[in-house]
Design a protein around this motif. Sequence first.
Motif, short mmCIF file in Angstrom:
data_model
loop_
_atom_site.label_atom_id
_atom_site.label_comp_id
_atom_site.label_asym_id
_atom_site.label_seq_id
_atom_site.Cartn_x
_atom_site.Cartn_y
_atom_site.Cartn_z
N ASP A 1 -11.92 -29.84 -29.97
CA ASP A 1 -12.49 -30.60 -31.08
C ASP A 1 -11.41 -31.05 -32.06
N ASP A 2 -10.34 -30.25 -32.20
CA ASP A 2 -9.25 -30.64 -33.09
C ASP A 2 -8.61 -31.93 -32.59
N ALA A 3 -8.36 -32.02 -31.31
CA ALA A 3 -7.75 -33.22 -30.73
C ALA A 3 -8.68 -34.42 -30.88
N VAL A 4 -9.95 -34.21 -30.63
CA VAL A 4 -10.92 -35.30 -30.76
C VAL A 4 -10.95 -35.81 -32.19
N ALA A 5 -10.98 -34.90 -33.15
CA ALA A 5 -11.02 -35.31 -34.57
C ALA A 5 -9.77 -36.10 -34.95
N ILE A 6 -8.62 -35.65 -34.49
CA ILE A 6 -7.37 -36.34 -34.81
C ILE A 6 -7.37 -37.74 -34.19
N VAL A 7 -7.74 -37.83 -32.93
CA VAL A 7 -7.75 -39.13 -32.25
C VAL A 7 -8.73 -40.09 -32.92
N LEU A 8 -9.93 -39.62 -33.21
CA LEU A 8 -10.91 -40.49 -33.86
C LEU A 8 -10.42 -40.94 -35.23
N ASN A 9 -9.77 -40.05 -35.95
CA ASN A 9 -9.23 -40.40 -37.26
C ASN A 9 -8.15 -41.47 -37.13
N ILE A 10 -7.28 -41.33 -36.15
CA ILE A 10 -6.22 -42.32 -35.94
C ILE A 10 -6.82 -43.67 -35.54
N LEU A 11 -7.75 -43.65 -34.60
CA LEU A 11 -8.33 -44.90 -34.11
C LEU A 11 -9.16 -45.62 -35.16
N GLU A 12 -9.74 -44.86 -36.06
CA GLU A 12 -10.57 -45.44 -37.10
C GLU A 12 -9.80 -46.46 -37.94
N ASP B 1 3.36 -38.64 -27.48
CA ASP B 1 4.35 -37.64 -27.90
C ASP B 1 4.51 -37.63 -29.41
N GLU B 2 4.55 -38.82 -30.00
CA GLU B 2 4.70 -38.92 -31.46
C GLU B 2 3.50 -38.30 -32.18
N VAL B 3 2.30 -38.61 -31.71
CA VAL B 3 1.08 -38.06 -32.33
C VAL B 3 1.06 -36.54 -32.17
N TYR B 4 1.40 -36.07 -30.97
CA TYR B 4 1.40 -34.63 -30.74
C TYR B 4 2.40 -33.92 -31.65
N GLN B 5 3.60 -34.47 -31.77
CA GLN B 5 4.60 -33.86 -32.64
C GLN B 5 4.13 -33.83 -34.10
N LEU B 6 3.47 -34.89 -34.50
CA LEU B 6 3.00 -34.98 -35.88
C LEU B 6 1.89 -33.97 -36.18
N TYR B 7 1.01 -33.73 -35.21
CA TYR B 7 -0.18 -32.90 -35.45
C TYR B 7 -0.16 -31.57 -34.71
N ARG B 8 0.91 -31.22 -34.03
CA ARG B 8 0.91 -30.04 -33.18
C ARG B 8 0.53 -28.76 -33.92
N ASP B 9 0.91 -28.61 -35.18
CA ASP B 9 0.58 -27.40 -35.93
C ASP B 9 -0.88 -27.34 -36.35
N GLN B 10 -1.55 -28.48 -36.33
CA GLN B 10 -2.97 -28.52 -36.69
C GLN B 10 -3.88 -28.31 -35.48
N LEU B 11 -3.33 -28.41 -34.29
CA LEU B 11 -4.12 -28.24 -33.07
C LEU B 11 -4.25 -26.76 -32.75
N LYS B 12 -5.46 -26.30 -32.65
CA LYS B 12 -5.73 -24.89 -32.35
C LYS B 12 -6.21 -24.79 -30.91
N ASP B 13 -7.01 -23.79 -30.60
CA ASP B 13 -7.48 -23.56 -29.23
C ASP B 13 -8.76 -24.32 -28.90
N ASP B 14 -9.10 -25.31 -29.68
CA ASP B 14 -10.36 -26.02 -29.50
C ASP B 14 -10.08 -27.51 -29.34
#
Length: 85
Positions: A20-31, A5-18
């Motif tokens: 790939d946006d979620a994958v990029a955010i998750v990989l960036n966080i996990l890195e 929920d925290e991650v979604y709230q933080l990045y919700r405006d950057q998530l579009k209809d793809d």
Amino acid sequence: MSFVDEVYQLYRDQLKDDEDDAVAIVLNILEDQTRENVMQLIEQMNEDEVVQMMGVYLVEMIKMKMAQDGKLPQLRNHNSTQRFH
């Protein structure tokens, strides 16, 4: 509030209809996370969240193995397959 929920709230405006946006955010966080950080997050999860997380992980890994064996069309390359096996 859960970590998801925290991650979604933080990045919700950057998530579009793809997805790939979620994958990029998750990989960036996990890195930037250590094993200890990840284990702390898991410890904070309730039992249902842990089981759901393992279910998603197992399904995705089995699909990746099936694609490698030619049983499924090749998955789109998110660079996640190289990081997670």
